[in-house]
Design a protein around this motif. Structure first.
Motif, PDB file in Angstrom:
ATOM      1  N   GLN A  41       3.752  19.546  -0.946  1.00 12.28           N
ATOM      2  CA  GLN A  41       4.697  18.927  -1.070  1.00 12.28           C
ATOM      3  C   GLN A  41       4.960  18.069   0.379  1.00 12.28           C
ATOM      4  OE1 GLN A  41       6.594  22.281  -2.580  1.00 12.28           O
ATOM      5  NE2 GLN A  41       8.203  21.300  -2.263  1.00 12.28           N
ATOM      6  N   VAL A  42       6.195  17.287  -0.647  1.00 13.08           N
ATOM      7  CA  VAL A  42       6.550  16.358   0.428  1.00 13.08           C
ATOM      8  C   VAL A  42       8.212  16.887   0.591  1.00 13.08           C
ATOM      9  CG1 VAL A  42       7.751  14.348   0.982  1.00 13.08           C
ATOM     10  CG2 VAL A  42       6.372  14.144  -0.835  1.00 13.08           C
ATOM     11  N   ILE A  43       8.488  16.709   1.202  1.00 12.65           N
ATOM     12  CA  ILE A  43       9.513  17.620   2.347  1.00 12.65           C
ATOM     13  C   ILE A  43      11.469  16.763   1.673  1.00 12.65           C
ATOM     14  CG2 ILE A  43      11.510  19.161   4.345  1.00 12.65           C
ATOM     15  CD1 ILE A  43       7.954  19.632   5.306  1.00 12.65           C
ATOM     16  N   ASN A  44      11.742  17.751   0.791  1.00  7.94           N
ATOM     17  CA  ASN A  44      13.267  16.645   0.731  1.00  7.94           C
ATOM     18  C   ASN A  44      14.591  17.570   1.215  1.00  7.94           C
ATOM     19  OD1 ASN A  44      15.219  15.702  -0.507  1.00  7.94           O
ATOM     20  ND2 ASN A  44      14.850  15.796  -2.084  1.00  7.94           N
ATOM     21  N   SER A 191      -7.258   9.257  -0.674  1.00 10.08           N
ATOM     22  CA  SER A 191      -7.976  10.042  -1.067  1.00 10.08           C
ATOM     23  C   SER A 191      -7.758  11.388  -1.535  1.00 10.08           C
ATOM     24  CB  SER A 191      -9.602   9.446  -0.535  1.00 10.08           C
ATOM     25  OG  SER A 191      -9.310   7.527  -0.379  1.00 10.08           O
ATOM     26  N   LEU A 192      -7.715  11.826  -0.646  1.00  9.18           N
ATOM     27  CA  LEU A 192      -7.878  13.560  -0.342  1.00  9.18           C
ATOM     28  C   LEU A 192      -6.316  14.034  -1.637  1.00  9.18           C
ATOM     29  CD1 LEU A 192      -8.036  14.005   3.434  1.00  9.18           C
ATOM     30  CD2 LEU A 192      -9.845  14.753   1.443  1.00  9.18           C
ATOM     31  N   ALA A 193      -5.689  13.322  -1.467  1.00  7.21           N
ATOM     32  CA  ALA A 193      -4.660  13.786  -2.487  1.00  7.21           C
ATOM     33  C   ALA A 193      -4.939  13.351  -3.907  1.00  7.21           C
ATOM     34  CB  ALA A 193      -3.272  12.290  -1.969  1.00  7.21           C
ATOM     35  N   TYR A 194      -5.824  12.581  -4.435  1.00  9.39           N
ATOM     36  CA  TYR A 194      -6.351  12.524  -5.727  1.00  9.39           C
ATOM     37  C   TYR A 194      -7.700  13.425  -5.647  1.00  9.39           C
ATOM     38  CZ  TYR A 194      -3.230   9.035  -7.318  1.00  9.39           C
ATOM     39  OH  TYR A 194      -2.101   8.437  -8.104  1.00  9.39           O
ATOM     40  N   GLY A 195      -7.336  14.080  -4.667  1.00  9.16           N
ATOM     41  CA  GLY A 195      -9.123  15.573  -4.736  1.00  9.16           C
ATOM     42  C   GLY A 195     -10.411  15.022  -4.339  1.00  9.16           C
ATOM     43  N   ILE A 366       0.181   9.786  -8.810  1.00  9.02           N
ATOM     44  CA  ILE A 366       0.855  10.385  -8.098  1.00  9.02           C
ATOM     45  C   ILE A 366       1.997   9.139  -7.323  1.00  9.02           C
ATOM     46  CG2 ILE A 366       0.764  11.087  -5.586  1.00  9.02           C
ATOM     47  CD1 ILE A 366      -1.757  12.436  -5.840  1.00  9.02           C
ATOM     48  N   ASN A 367       3.246   9.681  -6.670  1.00 10.76           N
ATOM     49  CA  ASN A 367       4.477   8.729  -6.193  1.00 10.76           C
ATOM     50  C   ASN A 367       3.867   7.871  -5.000  1.00 10.76           C
ATOM     51  OD1 ASN A 367       6.262   7.118  -4.806  1.00 10.76           O
ATOM     52  ND2 ASN A 367       7.637   8.966  -5.472  1.00 10.76           N
ATOM     53  N   PRO A 368       3.353   6.615  -4.696  1.00 13.69           N
ATOM     54  CA  PRO A 368       2.630   5.640  -4.413  1.00 13.69           C
ATOM     55  C   PRO A 368       3.727   5.897  -3.131  1.00 13.69           C
ATOM     56  CG  PRO A 368       3.440   4.204  -5.392  1.00 13.69           C
ATOM     57  CD  PRO A 368       3.842   5.624  -6.801  1.00 13.69           C
ATOM     58  N   ASP A 369       4.557   5.716  -2.517  1.00 15.78           N
ATOM     59  CA  ASP A 369       5.619   6.091  -1.689  1.00 15.78           C
ATOM     60  C   ASP A 369       4.921   7.610  -0.811  1.00 15.78           C
ATOM     61  OD1 ASP A 369       7.460   3.808  -1.674  1.00 15.78           O
ATOM     62  OD2 ASP A 369       7.858   5.126  -3.033  1.00 15.78           O
ATOM     63  N   GLU A 370       4.087   8.085  -1.952  1.00 11.90           N
ATOM     64  CA  GLU A 370       3.762  10.257  -0.921  1.00 11.90           C
ATOM     65  C   GLU A 370       2.710   9.982  -0.944  1.00 11.90           C
ATOM     66  OE1 GLU A 370       5.593  12.411  -3.806  1.00 11.90           O
ATOM     67  OE2 GLU A 370       7.886  11.942  -3.792  1.00 11.90           O
ATOM     68  N   VAL A 371       1.512   9.606  -1.373  1.00 13.53           N
ATOM     69  CA  VAL A 371       0.194   9.903  -1.986  1.00 13.53           C
ATOM     70  C   VAL A 371      -0.193  10.129  -0.101  1.00 13.53           C
ATOM     71  CG1 VAL A 371       0.288   7.559  -1.938  1.00 13.53           C
ATOM     72  CG2 VAL A 371      -1.468   8.998  -2.852  1.00 13.53           C
ATOM     73  N   VAL A 372       0.354   8.967   0.491  1.00 12.30           N
ATOM     74  CA  VAL A 372      -0.518   9.679   1.910  1.00 12.30           C
ATOM     75  C   VAL A 372       0.086  10.751   2.711  1.00 12.30           C
ATOM     76  CG1 VAL A 372      -0.474   8.509   3.795  1.00 12.30           C
ATOM     77  CG2 VAL A 372      -1.052   7.140   1.832  1.00 12.30           C
ATOM     78  N   LEU A 374       1.049  13.307   1.469  1.00 11.54           N
ATOM     79  CA  LEU A 374      -0.113  14.417   0.309  1.00 11.54           C
ATOM     80  C   LEU A 374      -1.229  14.734   1.137  1.00 11.54           C
ATOM     81  CD1 LEU A 374       1.942  14.101  -2.782  1.00 11.54           C
ATOM     82  CD2 LEU A 374       2.289  15.971  -1.133  1.00 11.54           C
ATOM     83  N   GLY A 375      -2.069  13.937   1.720  1.00  8.93           N
ATOM     84  CA  GLY A 375      -3.027  14.231   1.807  1.00  8.93           C
ATOM     85  C   GLY A 375      -2.862  14.461   3.487  1.00  8.93           C
ATOM     86  N   ALA A 376      -1.935  13.929   4.032  1.00  5.61           N
ATOM     87  CA  ALA A 376      -2.029  14.279   5.376  1.00  5.61           C
ATOM     88  C   ALA A 376      -1.661  15.674   5.469  1.00  5.61           C
ATOM     89  CB  ALA A 376      -1.200  13.448   6.455  1.00  5.61           C
TER      90      ALA A 376
END
Length: 619
Positions: A41-44, A191-195, A366-372, A374-376
């Motif tokens: 989850q991205v922190i807001n 890649s990890l974010a997409y499983g 997945i939101n392209p701004d967030e995908v990296v 989320l994978g991290a």
């Protein structure tokens, strides 16, 4: 008595400290974590949004503002507002010389190989310091939102980042008070974010198309047994959504018949136009016409015109995709999945072109701004040992490196690198005619070798006598699965070679390793300040030598005022070198550079014309 932590934000029991995933981006940065439901989850942070603009503003006192608040100053105070700093990480002046016009702030230029510095007010900042400010803001937001301390992180970088750029990213994390557990390639994180790659039995070849605000890169990855191998990367570190914005701005300037030169001098108006262009670009992702006014300037743009404006830039990205496939020795048909990363991939025309080239619909769920980010966070969860289905390879407990000029530690194998591993870097001599080079190997996380643990020392003898800077010495570290480190030094021109075997972890308890790590975080600020002072002195001494040599060699082409004033500037720099104020040294060096540049260029013109006539002058 056992302590139990409760996360006030989630209400959940917290057994372990949270390790966050950070996407340190060129245009925007963000931080993510694994929530109690075991999902990334991205922190807001309340009211501030998910994305933190990678912008740093310094006020008159030298205090830093980061993110949304700093972005406002791009128009009102562009000279002291720094953006796209990621482009400068681990880069020398020569690397960015041709792109100075893309920055509204001053990059100090000594036309040399030294790492860039940025001037804001009366202070000089390195990209590491500036990235550190962005990471501090991300850390603070995460701590505020999660109501718990955040001290450990995984940070992502482009797959093409070299050792210097990766180390600079680690240093920025350390400066922000973070223990950087791993530097992960952005395409791996996506890649990890997409499983993809989580199942050890899975074998896939994927393409990750990453078009951000300031950079573009495409990576071809092979995934086997949970191991990600980068087969090839391609791209352009100065191509991105910013170029789309710039194309729109120049279109509006032409349509409104404005004077481009006069406008370029008005930084505030140009920034206002750039921000309006960004607004138009985003609007055209969901509508066919944008029609607004900025003062007396009509800002009108339709979808068809926009696509025509960006067509060549998008075509460049497709050419990079072709080249990446060629380098990987693969055909389009052999690519199993395509993933879109970066805010600029929201542009419908970009999606169309990528789908057309690869012959398959790319992943963009997945939101392209967030995908990296989320994978991290997923990678951080793996490192925390929370994923029993994924095997973690052994890693190095502390960084390994060598001593360089001024007693500085130059890391070659960073902490938490997978074992076995191999890494290397190229060095040269610092003195004319130097025939021996002492190589001292250290282990630890501090910037000064005196604070680290010395492992070994040996001499590379028999280097051919050459002017300083000409010999090329490769120093390679090979760490095998048993923890034996082989350090090899080879002078490439002559083939002179020397190597030694070391057991780096011998005699180190877990407590000692932990203490060394805590010390590195505690002393991060003072360590970096000391490193920067030593580096500034080194650069200043080199500039003094170069300037004095220049006067001696070319006095016949200079007038008395130029010679005497240059000597005054040199004396001022020499005086600054005896002090302990890094900014004063850099200020005097900058003044000497600025004063000598016009007539240095004149002398070089004379040299060129003399050479054309068959004559030569001593350089």
């Amino acid at each position: 008595m056992a302590k139990i932590s409760i996360n006030l934000a989630t209400g959940a029991f917290q057994q372990e400290e949270i390790i966050v995933g950070i996407d340190l981006g060129t245009t925007n940065s963000l931080v993510a974590f694994i929530n109690p439901e075991k999902n990334p989850q991205v922190i807001n942070d309340t009211g501030k949004g998910l994305l933190v603009p990678s912008v740093v503003h310094f006020n008159a006192k030298g205090d830093a503002l980061v993110g949304n608040e700093a972005k406002d100053f791009l128009i009102t105070d562009p000279a002291n507002t720094i953006f796209s700093v990621k482009r400068l990480l681990g880069r020398s002046y020569k690397d960015v010389a041709n792109h100075q016009d893309t920055f509204s702030y001053k990059i100090i230029d000594d036309e040399g190989d030294s790492l860039v510095k940025i001037k804001a007010g009366d202070r000089f900042y390195t990209p590491i310091e500036l990235s550190g400010e962005i990471l501090k803001e991300l850390k603070a937001r995460a701590e505020h939102a999660l109501k718990t301390p955040v001290n450990r992180a995984v940070i992502t970088v482009p797959a093409y980042f070299n050792d210097s750029q990766r180390q600079a990213t680690r240093d920025a994390g350390k400066l922000a008070g973070l223990d950087v557990l791993r530097i992960v390639n952005e395409p791996t994180a996506a890649s990890l974010a997409y499983g993809i790659g989580l199942d050890p039995a899975q074998q896939k070849t994927i393409a990750v198309y990453d078009l951000g605000g300031g950079t573009f890169d495409v990576s071809i990855l092979s995934i086997q047994n949970g191991i990600f191998e980068v087969l090839s990367t391609n791209g352009n570190t100065f191509l991105g959504g910013d170029d789309f914005d710039r194309a729109i701005v120049y279109y509006w300037i032409a349509k409104n018949k404005l004077n481009k030169e006069e406008l370029s001098a008005d930084l505030s108006l140009m920034q206002s136009l750039r921000l309006k262009a960004e607004e138009a670009k985003k609007a055209l992702s969901s509508q066919n016409l944008f029609n607004e006014k900025l003062g007396d300037i009509w800002c009108t743009l339709d979808m068809q015109t926009f696509e025509e404006l960006v067509k060549d830039k998008v075509a460049e990205t497709i050419t990079s995709c072709k080249n990446a496939l060629k380098d990987a020795k693969l055909s389009v048909e052999e690519i199993d999945e395509v993933i879109l990363v970066g805010g600029s991939t929201r542009t419908p025309y970009v999606k169309q072109q990528v789908e057309s080239f690869f012959g398959r619909k790319p992943h963009d769920q997945i939101n392209p701004d967030e995908v990296v980010a989320l994978g991290a966070a997923i990678q951080a969860d793996i490192l925390a040992g929370n994923r029993s289905d994924i095997l973690l390879l052994d890693v190095t407990p502390l960084s390994l490196g060598i001593e360089t000029m001024g007693g500085l530690m130059d890391v070659i194998v960073p902490r938490n690198a997978k074992v076995p591993t191999k890494a290397g870097r190229q060095y040269t001599t610092s003195l004319d005619g130097q025939v021996n080079m002492k190589i001292s190997v250290f282990q630890g996380e501090r910037d000064l070798v005196s604070e680290n643990r010395k492992l070994a020392e040996f001499d590379l003898k028999g280097i051919p006598a050459m002017p300083a800077g000409l010999p090329k010495v490769d120093i390679n570290f090979l760490l095998n699965a048993d923890g034996i480190l082989t350090v090899q030094a080879i002078e490439l021109r002559s083939g002179v070679k020397q190597e030694i075997d070391i057991t780096p972890s011998y005699g180190l308890t877990d407590d000692t390793v932990e203490r060394m790590l805590i010390d590195s975080i505690t002393h991060a600020k003072s360590d970096v300040e000391q490193r920067m002072l030593i580096e500034a002195r080194g650069e200043g001494e080199q500039l003094v030598y170069t300037a004095e040599r220049f006067i001696d060699k070319h006095s016949e082409f200079l007038n008395e005022t130029e010679i005497s004033e240059t000597r005054n500037y040199v004396d001022a720099l020499k005086a600054a070198l005896t002090a302990t104020v890094k900014d004063e040294i850099l200020k005097k060096a900058d003044e000497l550079n600025e004063f000598t540049r016009p007539f240095a260029e004149r002398v070089m013109d004379v040299a060129v014309s003399s050479a054309m006539k068959g004559k030569s002058i001593d350089k």
